[in-house]
Write a protein that holds these residues in place. Structure first.
Motif, PDB file in Angstrom:
ATOM      1  N   LEU A  13      54.535  50.807  43.499  1.00  0.00           N
ATOM      2  CA  LEU A  13      53.276  50.885  42.771  1.00  0.00           C
ATOM      3  C   LEU A  13      53.002  52.324  42.334  1.00  0.00           C
ATOM      4  N   ASP A  14      53.233  53.291  43.222  1.00  0.00           N
ATOM      5  CA  ASP A  14      53.042  54.707  42.860  1.00  0.00           C
ATOM      6  C   ASP A  14      53.908  55.097  41.668  1.00  0.00           C
ATOM      7  N   VAL A  15      55.152  54.658  41.683  1.00  0.00           N
ATOM      8  CA  VAL A  15      56.074  54.988  40.599  1.00  0.00           C
ATOM      9  C   VAL A  15      55.610  54.318  39.302  1.00  0.00           C
ATOM     10  N   PHE A  16      55.196  53.055  39.381  1.00  0.00           N
ATOM     11  CA  PHE A  16      54.689  52.374  38.192  1.00  0.00           C
ATOM     12  C   PHE A  16      53.485  53.119  37.617  1.00  0.00           C
ATOM     13  N   LEU A  17      52.530  53.468  38.461  1.00  0.00           N
ATOM     14  CA  LEU A  17      51.321  54.150  37.992  1.00  0.00           C
ATOM     15  C   LEU A  17      51.645  55.496  37.360  1.00  0.00           C
ATOM     16  N   GLN A  18      52.599  56.205  37.924  1.00  0.00           N
ATOM     17  CA  GLN A  18      53.018  57.492  37.353  1.00  0.00           C
ATOM     18  C   GLN A  18      53.589  57.284  35.946  1.00  0.00           C
ATOM     19  N   HIS A  19      54.443  56.275  35.795  1.00  0.00           N
ATOM     20  CA  HIS A  19      55.017  55.982  34.475  1.00  0.00           C
ATOM     21  C   HIS A  19      53.946  55.489  33.503  1.00  0.00           C
ATOM     22  N   ALA A  20      53.002  54.678  33.988  1.00  0.00           N
ATOM     23  CA  ALA A  20      51.935  54.168  33.121  1.00  0.00           C
ATOM     24  C   ALA A  20      51.081  55.317  32.580  1.00  0.00           C
ATOM     25  N   ARG A  21      50.886  56.354  33.383  1.00  0.00           N
ATOM     26  CA  ARG A  21      50.123  57.529  32.933  1.00  0.00           C
ATOM     27  C   ARG A  21      50.935  58.401  31.977  1.00  0.00           C
ATOM     28  N   SER A  22      52.202  58.589  32.281  1.00  0.00           N
ATOM     29  CA  SER A  22      53.003  59.542  31.504  1.00  0.00           C
ATOM     30  C   SER A  22      53.636  58.941  30.248  1.00  0.00           C
ATOM     31  N   ARG A  23      53.831  57.638  30.213  1.00  0.00           N
ATOM     32  CA  ARG A  23      54.456  56.996  29.047  1.00  0.00           C
ATOM     33  C   ARG A  23      53.859  55.619  28.799  1.00  0.00           C
ATOM     34  N   PRO A  24      52.569  55.555  28.526  1.00  0.00           N
ATOM     35  CA  PRO A  24      51.879  54.264  28.433  1.00  0.00           C
ATOM     36  C   PRO A  24      52.413  53.333  27.355  1.00  0.00           C
ATOM     37  N   ARG A  25      52.885  53.877  26.245  1.00  0.00           N
ATOM     38  CA  ARG A  25      53.317  53.024  25.136  1.00  0.00           C
ATOM     39  C   ARG A  25      54.808  52.670  25.174  1.00  0.00           C
ATOM     40  N   ARG A  26      55.506  53.138  26.186  1.00  0.00           N
ATOM     41  CA  ARG A  26      56.930  52.831  26.304  1.00  0.00           C
ATOM     42  C   ARG A  26      57.118  51.386  26.759  1.00  0.00           C
ATOM     43  N   PRO A  27      58.046  50.670  26.137  1.00  0.00           N
ATOM     44  CA  PRO A  27      58.299  49.289  26.552  1.00  0.00           C
ATOM     45  C   PRO A  27      58.780  49.220  28.001  1.00  0.00           C
ATOM     46  N   LEU A  28      58.260  48.252  28.721  1.00  0.00           N
ATOM     47  CA  LEU A  28      58.645  48.038  30.114  1.00  0.00           C
ATOM     48  C   LEU A  28      59.333  46.701  30.287  1.00  0.00           C
ATOM     49  N   LEU A  29      58.855  45.698  29.550  1.00  0.00           N
ATOM     50  CA  LEU A  29      59.328  44.333  29.775  1.00  0.00           C
ATOM     51  C   LEU A  29      59.483  43.611  28.450  1.00  0.00           C
ATOM     52  N   LEU A  30      60.629  42.965  28.281  1.00  0.00           N
ATOM     53  CA  LEU A  30      60.858  42.081  27.143  1.00  0.00           C
ATOM     54  C   LEU A  30      60.977  40.680  27.708  1.00  0.00           C
ATOM     55  N   TYR A  36      56.133  44.054  26.430  1.00  0.00           N
ATOM     56  CA  TYR A  36      55.004  44.565  27.212  1.00  0.00           C
ATOM     57  C   TYR A  36      55.270  46.028  27.533  1.00  0.00           C
ATOM     58  N   THR A  37      54.298  46.872  27.243  1.00  0.00           N
ATOM     59  CA  THR A  37      54.417  48.295  27.557  1.00  0.00           C
ATOM     60  C   THR A  37      53.849  48.553  28.953  1.00  0.00           C
ATOM     61  N   PHE A  38      54.048  49.778  29.429  1.00  0.00           N
ATOM     62  CA  PHE A  38      53.445  50.168  30.704  1.00  0.00           C
ATOM     63  C   PHE A  38      51.926  50.001  30.637  1.00  0.00           C
ATOM     64  N   GLN A  39      51.336  50.382  29.505  1.00  0.00           N
ATOM     65  CA  GLN A  39      49.886  50.256  29.337  1.00  0.00           C
ATOM     66  C   GLN A  39      49.449  48.787  29.388  1.00  0.00           C
ATOM     67  N   ASP A  40      50.215  47.903  28.754  1.00  0.00           N
ATOM     68  CA  ASP A  40      49.893  46.474  28.788  1.00  0.00           C
ATOM     69  C   ASP A  40      49.846  45.966  30.228  1.00  0.00           C
ATOM     70  N   LEU A  41      50.899  46.297  30.996  1.00  0.00           N
ATOM     71  CA  LEU A  41      50.961  45.825  32.376  1.00  0.00           C
ATOM     72  C   LEU A  41      49.884  46.463  33.232  1.00  0.00           C
TER      73      LEU A  41
END
Length: 101
Positions: A13-30, A36-41
């Motif tokens: 969860l910590d790693v996810f939150l760090q990525h969501a803050r630093s790269r919110p618009r980057r795709p995470l899931l197809l 779905y981007t980090f921001q979407d999730l």
């Protein structure tokens, strides 16, 4: 190994939150045709956490049995429960009979 030996340990969860803050618009899931981007999730899991806490009264330390197919909802449900401090007991939707009981 190094991350888990830290106090407190760094969680997924910590790693996810760090990525969501630093790269919110980057795709995470197809999933199928949906991206779905980090921001979407982050947003979907926050909504789910609010709903789970508000409607079910879940609190840190609770364990929740989850029966969901492989879908994006599975991921944001897991994140929501992790944000609430709840353990997720995964129930396989293919389990039948005695094993399910």
């Amino acid at each position: 190994r190094g991350r888990l030996s830290r106090r407190p340990p760094v969680t997924l969860l910590d790693v996810f939150l760090q990525h969501a803050r630093s790269r919110p618009r980057r795709p995470l899931l197809l999933f199928q045709d949906e991206i779905y981007t980090f921001q979407d999730l982050e947003e979907l899991s926050n909504r789910a956490a609010w709903a789970l806490r508000g409607h079910l009264g879940l609190r840190a330390g609770d364990t929740v049995a989850v029966l969901l197919p492989n879908s994006p909802a599975y991921l944001w449900t897991w994140l929501a429960l992790a944000k609430l401090g709840c353990a997720m007991a995964c129930v396989n939707c293919n389990v039948r009979g005695r094993a399910l009981r």
